[in-house]
Design a protein around this motif. Structure first.
Motif, short mmCIF file in Angstrom:
data_model
loop_
_atom_site.label_atom_id
_atom_site.label_comp_id
_atom_site.label_asym_id
_atom_site.label_seq_id
_atom_site.Cartn_x
_atom_site.Cartn_y
_atom_site.Cartn_z
N LEU A 156 -7.49 9.57 38.99
CA LEU A 156 -6.85 9.08 37.77
C LEU A 156 -5.33 9.27 37.82
O LEU A 156 -4.59 8.38 37.38
N ALA A 157 -4.86 10.38 38.37
CA ALA A 157 -3.43 10.66 38.44
C ALA A 157 -2.70 9.68 39.36
O ALA A 157 -1.54 9.35 39.13
N ARG A 158 -3.38 9.21 40.40
CA ARG A 158 -2.75 8.31 41.38
C ARG A 158 -3.01 6.84 41.09
O ARG A 158 -2.42 5.97 41.74
N ARG A 159 -3.91 6.57 40.17
CA ARG A 159 -4.36 5.21 39.90
C ARG A 159 -3.23 4.35 39.35
O ARG A 159 -2.48 4.76 38.47
N VAL A 160 -3.13 3.14 39.89
CA VAL A 160 -2.17 2.17 39.38
C VAL A 160 -3.00 1.09 38.68
O VAL A 160 -3.75 0.37 39.32
#
Length: 161
Positions: A156-160
């Motif tokens: 979720l933190a890296r999701r674009v």
């Protein structure tokens, strides 16, 4: 420490001794057996299907308890191929892209989790291990603070979007 009491090679009692500076169960008759008791590698798939994340409930879990698709890595299996196999076995879906999210300790289960983001297509058909599934919009997905939830948090933190 493991619940093993006897050597599987010669039947002698096992004793705790330091091996490579770590406490291990070793054969008391010195036949050479060492129970290394290393954690098992487990594959986890954060499956993205038609823009949503698949969460599934195992048959043995309480109602309302959902998680990622998981399974054990097989001998001589590439982890990325293994996670695609698990998605096919448990959901009936074909992996179209497999990307490593990360590797996470799971001491509570004596496992190491190797987690992947898996884009998949096909028709969901649950195998006998799973009771039900849910499709969650990524923006509504909430991570949990142990096990595979750590991979969800990282994804979720890296999701674009």
């Amino acid at each position: 420490m493991s619940a093993w009491r006897f050597c599987p090679l010669c039947g002698a009692g096992l004793q705790v001794r330091a091996v490579a500076d770590l406490p291990r169960l070793v054969c008391g008759a010195d036949c050479g057996f060492v129970h290394w008791d290393n954690p098992a590698p487990v594959l986890a798939a954060l499956v993205e299907y038609h823009g949503r994340v698949v969460l599934a409930r195992n048959q043995g879990w309480a109602a309302g308890a959902f998680g990622l698709i998981t399974g054990f890595l097989e001998r001589d299996e590439d982890p990325a191929a293994g996670v695609a196999r698990e998605v096919k076995e448990e959901l009936g879906l074909d992996a179209t892209a497999v990307t490593l999210i990360g590797v996470y300790p799971f001491a509570r289960q004596h496992e190491v989790i190797v987690a992947y983001h898996v884009r998949a297509e096909g028709e969901i058909r649950l195998n006998e291990e799973l009771a039900e599934f849910r499709l969650i919009a990524p923006e509504k997905l909430k991570a949990w603070d142990f096990g595979t939830g750590l991979a969800v948090s990282d994804w979720l933190a890296r999701r674009v979007p």
